[in-house]
Design a protein around this motif. Structure first.
Motif, PDB file in Angstrom:
ATOM      1  N   ASP A 128       0.825  -1.216   0.000  1.00 18.88           N
ATOM      2  CA  ASP A 128       0.000   0.000   0.000  1.00 18.88           C
ATOM      3  C   ASP A 128       0.855   1.261   0.000  1.00 18.88           C
ATOM      4  O   ASP A 128       0.555   2.224  -0.707  1.00 18.88           O
ATOM      5  CB  ASP A 128      -0.908   0.017   1.235  1.00 18.88           C
ATOM      6  N   THR A 129       1.907   1.269   0.818  1.00 11.70           N
ATOM      7  CA  THR A 129       2.785   2.440   0.930  1.00 11.70           C
ATOM      8  C   THR A 129       4.237   1.977   0.902  1.00 11.70           C
ATOM      9  O   THR A 129       4.537   0.781   1.046  1.00 11.70           O
ATOM     10  CB  THR A 129       2.533   3.200   2.244  1.00 11.70           C
ATOM     11  N   ASN A 174       0.864   2.330  -6.691  1.00 15.29           N
ATOM     12  CA  ASN A 174       1.801   3.259  -7.315  1.00 15.29           C
ATOM     13  C   ASN A 174       3.031   2.493  -7.804  1.00 15.29           C
ATOM     14  O   ASN A 174       3.873   2.085  -7.002  1.00 15.29           O
ATOM     15  CB  ASN A 174       2.222   4.346  -6.325  1.00 15.29           C
ATOM     16  N   ASP A 192       6.572   3.072  -6.390  1.00 15.67           N
ATOM     17  CA  ASP A 192       6.975   2.589  -5.072  1.00 15.67           C
ATOM     18  C   ASP A 192       7.740   1.275  -5.145  1.00 15.67           C
ATOM     19  O   ASP A 192       8.592   1.000  -4.289  1.00 15.67           O
ATOM     20  CB  ASP A 192       5.737   2.395  -4.182  1.00 15.67           C
ATOM     21  N   LYS A 236      -7.142   8.048  -2.015  1.00 16.68           N
ATOM     22  CA  LYS A 236      -6.034   8.190  -2.961  1.00 16.68           C
ATOM     23  C   LYS A 236      -6.438   9.038  -4.164  1.00 16.68           C
ATOM     24  O   LYS A 236      -5.664   9.876  -4.649  1.00 16.68           O
ATOM     25  CB  LYS A 236      -5.558   6.810  -3.416  1.00 16.68           C
ATOM     26  N   ASP A 245       6.380   2.569   3.232  1.00 15.82           N
ATOM     27  CA  ASP A 245       6.668   2.036   4.573  1.00 15.82           C
ATOM     28  C   ASP A 245       6.214   0.589   4.700  1.00 15.82           C
ATOM     29  O   ASP A 245       6.917  -0.246   5.293  1.00 15.82           O
ATOM     30  CB  ASP A 245       5.982   2.894   5.639  1.00 15.82           C
ATOM     31  N   ASP A 246       5.029   0.290   4.153  1.00 20.23           N
ATOM     32  CA  ASP A 246       4.542  -1.091   4.210  1.00 20.23           C
ATOM     33  C   ASP A 246       5.480  -2.034   3.463  1.00 20.23           C
ATOM     34  O   ASP A 246       5.735  -3.164   3.911  1.00 20.23           O
ATOM     35  CB  ASP A 246       3.139  -1.185   3.603  1.00 20.23           C
TER      36      ASP A 246
END
Length: 716
Positions: free
Chosen positions: A129-130, A181, A184, A309, A132-133
């Motif tokens: 998802d991000t 994204n 990422d 988003k 960081d994830d």
């Protein structure tokens, strides 16, 4: 051979000086620990641990897939596509599965990884998802591979170690879930080329080097199978209405799972009772999970994340999606989005918003028909207020409906050309859905129904037009005055629709009141007044009052100086028919011939209106038993220079009737020629997509041939 320096050639000892506070200078190698700075920390790694990534081999127990897949149904074609793509050897394979939130992307990926004998190991699932994830998932892979890395508190360092391990090993499968994204995950894709990537994403955009699979909703049978399996997991129960629930949910897998789990938790509830709850309390039911299923697995949560988003990237896209939620689910014409936001946003911004919504699968695009579609459950969700959801406040929903009513800016200005008719036909289902039985809120909404009603009359759909125009007239009386020109036009059109279906009891009184108002407001000889008087005169004549009709229609002919071209011919044809209905055939003949002269002079001999006038005259001649006059009409038509491509379906019927009248009065040769033209024109119209019964016209030729054979054999 490499030359090593002698002692004399070695450089002299270097002298180093520390510069600045708390700095350290080294003139040669340092063999111990040097620590400086107020917040500095030292990590002493014991010899032999951790190992470098290239030295760490796989071991048992490294697989990690956090989803259960026992309830999986269908998707055989998509599973086969994954088999094909991920079995290719000798290359880096990136497979991206994309689709609407709740469509089953993650379930498909997990089911494929668990059930297929693909040979990949380890298989690791990372939430993407991000950024960081992704880092968390990679760090967990690193510490599972090399437990000694747990002593290093830097998650970034652990993640980099994992990427290096992937880059130096083969045969693994990495599932990156919800990677919306592509930027990422690009660093991982670029460095790790020895394994396979299976990516799930709400976004369809940006996967340039990936083989993609677009997921759609389940089939009806598959959805029902999933629903029944979940709902009856605790044992048999009443399942009447299960198919209706699945249809209401648009066969969306997550919604099916959520609703069935809710039923399983409520054993006394039937599917029909659940359906009633869904319709009466949609906001609560969209967010209602079951015990053991977290709120993150509800459509309310999934779609809120998607809308977050979208809104972050382009707020207009959120507004546009909420506006499209008020239309029918499928085939929204491409002219609509730009019309809704005309004057608010420039076309490039609207196009960009559509592209973003398409990328996130919140709208589907049909390039062939140039239309958009929105899943029915997404639409219902976006029309349901929830003050805890920033995307569905009552204010935003009301604003979206106001944008949706800007549909009047997309309405064609005519119904005469094929493109305009195509656009009208595409818009009608959305007008139905937008207004339904809800109250009209302003004249803009009234105008849409009024305009659509006029189009439906033009194409012969008067019964449906009545429903539109009755509401439009009521709206005009609410928002305008009774004598407002728009109100009077709407009243006239509604009377015309009643007239078209033979409802004279409602048509004549409405014509009469409209004519009286137009006389008073616009004047007796105003063209719009004369139009209403013309229609009223025709209605009188057709409903058994020809004398009243003749008086009005004669007044129109005498005062219709403003009429030109086809209109000048038509008002005379109308009076001609009134005389014919009154059985005054001589007067009918005189007006019909006058109408024909006016038509030929202004429109030419081959105009469809002129052909219809000849048709009317032929009927009058037939009623008067003037056979030669009928045949003269046929010969005049045969002498016309029209092309088959100029013939319309209405004109075709007139020509066919003229030919049959010629046949009836003994003009067999003329009838045969005209029928051949009719069949040729009918065939061309049929080839061009018009609904024409060519065989019906061919049978007339057979009838003509049979008649000729009878005459040759002495049959009367």
């Amino acid at each position: 051979m490499r030359q090593f320096p002698s002692n004399e050639e070695l450089p002299a000892r270097q002298v180093a000086a520390a510069v600045g506070q708390q700095s350290v200078a080294a003139g040669s190698d340092i063999t111990g620990v040097v620590q400086t700075g107020d917040g500095s920390q030292a990590f002493v790694v014991q010899p032999g641990a951790p190992r470098t990534p290239d030295c760490v081999d796989i071991r048992p127990g490294l697989n990690y897939i956090p989803m259960r897949t026992g309830l999986f149904v269908g998707r055989s074609e998509e599973m086969t596509r994954l088999d094909s793509a991920l079995s290719k050897a000798g290359q880096t394979v990136v497979q991206a599965v994309h689709g609407l939130g709740g469509i089953g992307k993650s379930t498909l990926a997990a089911h494929w990884a668990v059930t297929r004998e693909h040979g990949y190991y380890p298989v690791r699932w990372i939430n993407a998802d991000t950024v960081d994830d992704i880092e968390v998932g990679l760090a967990e892979l690193a510490t599972d591979l090399e437990p000694a890395l747990a002593a290093i508190p830097s998650r970034s360092t652990q993640a980099q170690w994992a990427v290096q391990w992937l880059a130096t090993h083969t045969g693994w499968l990495l599932i990156l879930d919800n990677a919306d994204n592509p930027v990422d995950i690009e660093p991982i894709l670029a460095r790790a080329s020895g394994g396979r990537f299976l990516i799930t994403s709400r976004s369809a955009a940006g996967w340039r080097d990936a083989v993609t699979v677009a997921l759609d909703v389940l089939g009806e049978d598959e959805a029902l199978k999933l629903f029944n399996r979940l709902a009856t997991s605790a044992g048999p129960r009443e399942m009447d209405g299960a198919a209706d629930v699945c249809a209401e949910l648009g066969y969306l897998p997550l919604a099916i799972e959520q609703s069935a789990a809710y039923l399983a938790q409520n054993p006394l509830m039937t599917p029909l009772e659940y359906l009633a709850l869904l319709r009466d309390y949609p906001g609560a039911m969209y967010g209602a999970g079951a015990e053991g299923i977290g709120e993150e697995r509800t459509i309310a949560r999934i779609w809120r994340l998607t809308l977050d988003k979208i809104a972050d990237r382009q707020p207009l896209a959120s507004d546009l999606l909420r506006a499209l939620a008020w239309y029918s689910t499928d085939a929204i014409p491409d002219v609509v989005p730009g019309a809704l936001f005309a004057g608010v946003s420039e076309p490039p911004e609207v196009n960009s918003a559509l592209g973003l919504l398409s990328a996130y699968s919140m709208v589907s695009v049909d390039r062939k028909t140039r239309t958009y579609s929105v899943h029915r459950l997404v639409q219902a969700f976006l029309r349901t207020p929830d003050n805890e959801d920033p995307h569905r406040t009552q204010q935003l929903i009301d604003r979206a409906r106001s944008f949706a009513t800007h549909l009047h800016l997309a309405l064609p200005g005519t119904s005469r050309d094929a493109q305009a008719r195509h656009t009208w036909d595409a818009l009608i289902p959305h007008i139905d859905h937008l207004f339904g039985q809800s109250e009209l809120r302003d004249f803009g909404e009234v105008y849409v129904l009024f305009s659509a009603g006029g189009y439906l009359i033009d194409i012969g759909e008067s019964r449906k037009a009545i429903k539109y125009l009755e509401r439009a007239r009521a709206g005009c009386l609410d928002f305008l005055s009774a004598d407002n020109p728009q109100t009077l036009t709407c009243s006239h059109n509604l009377a015309t629709a009643y007239h078209s279906v033979g409802d004279y009891e409602r048509a004549i009184p409405l014509y009469e009141s409209t004519a009286e108002s137009r006389r008073r407001v616009l004047g007796e000889q105003n063209k719009e007044t004369l139009v209403t008087l013309t229609n009223l005169g025709c209605a009188y004549s057709e409903s058994g009052y020809p004398e009243k009709g003749i008086l009005l229609l004669r007044f129109v002919v005498e005062h219709g100086d403003s009429y030109r071209g086809e209109d000048a011919m038509t008002i005379r044809r109308n009076l001609c028919r009134a005389y014919q209905n009154a059985n005054d055939l001589e007067s009918a003949r005189s007006l019909g011939e006058e109408a024909l002269v006016v038509g030929v002079e202004n429109l030419g001999p081959n105009h469809p209106g002129v052909i219809r006038t000849r048709h009317d005259l032929a009927h009058i001649y037939e009623d008067m038993d003037d056979r030669q006059a009928v045949i003269r009409v046929v010969r005049a038509v045969l002498g016309g220079a029209y092309e088959e491509s100029d013939v319309t379906p209405d004109m075709l019927d007139s020509l066919h009737c003229i030919a049959l009248m010629s046949l009836g009065v003994g003009g067999h040769a003329e009838a045969a020629q005209l029928l051949e033209r009719v069949v040729a024109s009918a065939s061309e119209l049929s080839d061009n997509g018009e609904e024409v019964d060519v065989e019906h016209y061919r049978q007339s030729i057979a009838l003509d041939n049979s008649s000729n054979d009878g005459q040759r054999n002495g049959v009367d």
